[in-house]
Write an enzyme that holds these catalytic residues in place. Structure first.
Site, PDB file in Angstrom:
ATOM      1  N   ALA A 195      -2.348  -0.808   0.463  1.00 52.14           N
ATOM      2  CA  ALA A 195      -2.381  -0.480   1.906  1.00 52.14           C
ATOM      3  C   ALA A 195      -3.412  -1.289   2.690  1.00 52.14           C
ATOM      4  CB  ALA A 195      -2.588   1.006   2.160  1.00 52.14           C
ATOM      5  N   SER A 196      -3.997  -2.300   2.044  1.00 55.06           N
ATOM      6  CA  SER A 196      -4.942  -3.150   2.803  1.00 55.06           C
ATOM      7  C   SER A 196      -4.166  -3.994   3.814  1.00 55.06           C
ATOM      8  CB  SER A 196      -5.752  -4.043   1.857  1.00 55.06           C
ATOM      9  OG  SER A 196      -4.896  -4.867   1.091  1.00 55.06           O
ATOM     10  N   SER A 244      -3.673  -7.264  -7.626  1.00 61.95           N
ATOM     11  CA  SER A 244      -4.443  -8.142  -8.531  1.00 61.95           C
ATOM     12  C   SER A 244      -5.937  -7.814  -8.501  1.00 61.95           C
ATOM     13  CB  SER A 244      -4.176  -9.624  -8.258  1.00 61.95           C
ATOM     14  OG  SER A 244      -4.163  -9.958  -6.898  1.00 61.95           O
ATOM     15  N   SER A 263       1.168  -7.174   2.092  1.00 66.24           N
ATOM     16  CA  SER A 263       2.595  -7.429   2.348  1.00 66.24           C
ATOM     17  C   SER A 263       2.849  -7.627   3.836  1.00 66.24           C
ATOM     18  CB  SER A 263       3.454  -6.276   1.832  1.00 66.24           C
ATOM     19  OG  SER A 263       3.327  -6.159   0.428  1.00 66.24           O
ATOM     20  N   GLY A 286      -6.116  -7.413  -2.628  1.00 58.66           N
ATOM     21  CA  GLY A 286      -6.795  -6.342  -1.893  1.00 58.66           C
ATOM     22  C   GLY A 286      -6.221  -4.999  -2.305  1.00 58.66           C
ATOM     23  N   LEU A 287      -6.876  -3.954  -1.854  1.00 50.98           N
ATOM     24  CA  LEU A 287      -6.458  -2.582  -2.177  1.00 50.98           C
ATOM     25  C   LEU A 287      -5.020  -2.324  -1.731  1.00 50.98           C
ATOM     26  CD1 LEU A 287      -9.551  -0.555  -0.878  1.00 50.98           C
ATOM     27  CD2 LEU A 287      -8.948  -0.973  -3.282  1.00 50.98           C
TER      28      LEU A 287
END
Ligand SMILES: Nc1ncnc2c1ncn2[C@@H]1O[C@H](COP(=O)(O)OP(=O)(O)OP(=O)(O)O)[C@@H](O)[C@H]1O
Ligand SMILES: [Mg+2]
Length: 199
Positions: A34-35, A105, A38, A31-32
């Site tokens: 800051a989606s 990714s 983590s 994902g982008l």
């Protein structure tokens, strides 16, 4: 390329799984920036460990401090970064640990290669699409990266001047602007139970 090498076998994966009483798998968060990859992977890792399920997170940034510290962000280096993470995640999954990879990714081809690598060894590969509108990610900007990208200080930043190829058929699709971290973690746990990867 090494030629005179032979794979040295010991236990089968099934034997190992029985002995350690756990199944391995790779959860591939994409994902982008800051989606919330983590954040969710951390919360999930903790929850799994608290229920005595071995799990280990391979975070994009963390891996670049060690294993991949010789790599930059050229196309070759990005590919090599993904290749190494895929191989290491596969080893964790083969050792019956739940491996969590969290890095952008952005390219479908790279994620498909990671999937293929796991499929060849009959190891579960679960693509987790951490979805959020770009505007929300940019608003969050916890590392200040979008700001830098908009100022032209970072080039080829995913979502700004580089594409993000959204997964077409992810095993799990979560929307972090609509679901809380806990809800996202619960969605993933439910999936793992449904697929009998965990009890
Ligand atoms: N429902 C949610 N799930 C996850 N993160 C959320 C959610 N709501 C708000 N956030 C916030 O969004 C931010 C997500 O940052 P995080 O570092 O997890 O993103 P990332 O996808 O790992 O980014 P990067 O690719 O740059 O590493 C955090 O500041 C987190 O607190
Ligand atoms: Mg991250």
């Amino acid at each position: 390329m090494a030629t005179n090498i032979t794979w040295h076998h010991n236990l089968t994966h099934e034997e190992r799984s029985k002995l350690v009483k756990q199944n391995g798998a790779t959860l591939w968060f994409t994902g982008l920036s800051a989606s919330g990859k983590s954040t969710i992977a951390c919360a999930l890792e903790r929850k799994l460990l608290e229920t005595n399920i071995q799990s280990y997170r391979l975070d994009g940034d963390n891996v670049r401090f060690g294993l991949n510290k010789d790599l930059g962000f050229t196309e070759h280096d990005r590919n090599e970064n993904i290749r190494r993470i895929s191989e290491v995640a596969k080893l964790f999954a083969d050792s019956c640990v739940i491996a969590l990879t969290s890095f952008i990714s952005p390219y479908k081809k790279d994620r498909d290669e990671a999937r293929k690598l796991h499929n060849e060894s009959n190891l579960p590969f679960i693509e987790v699409y951490v979805d959020v509108p770009l505007s929300v990610a940019e608003e969050r900007d916890p590392k200040g990266l979008y700001k830098k990208a908009r100022q032209g200080l970072i080039k080829n930043f995913t979502g700004i001047d580089d594409p993000y190829e959204a997964p077409e058929k992810p095993e799990i699709h979560i929307n972090t602007h609509e679901q809380s971290v806990e809800e996202c973690v619960d969605t993933i746990i439910e999936y793992l139970k449904k697929e009998k990867i965990i009890n």
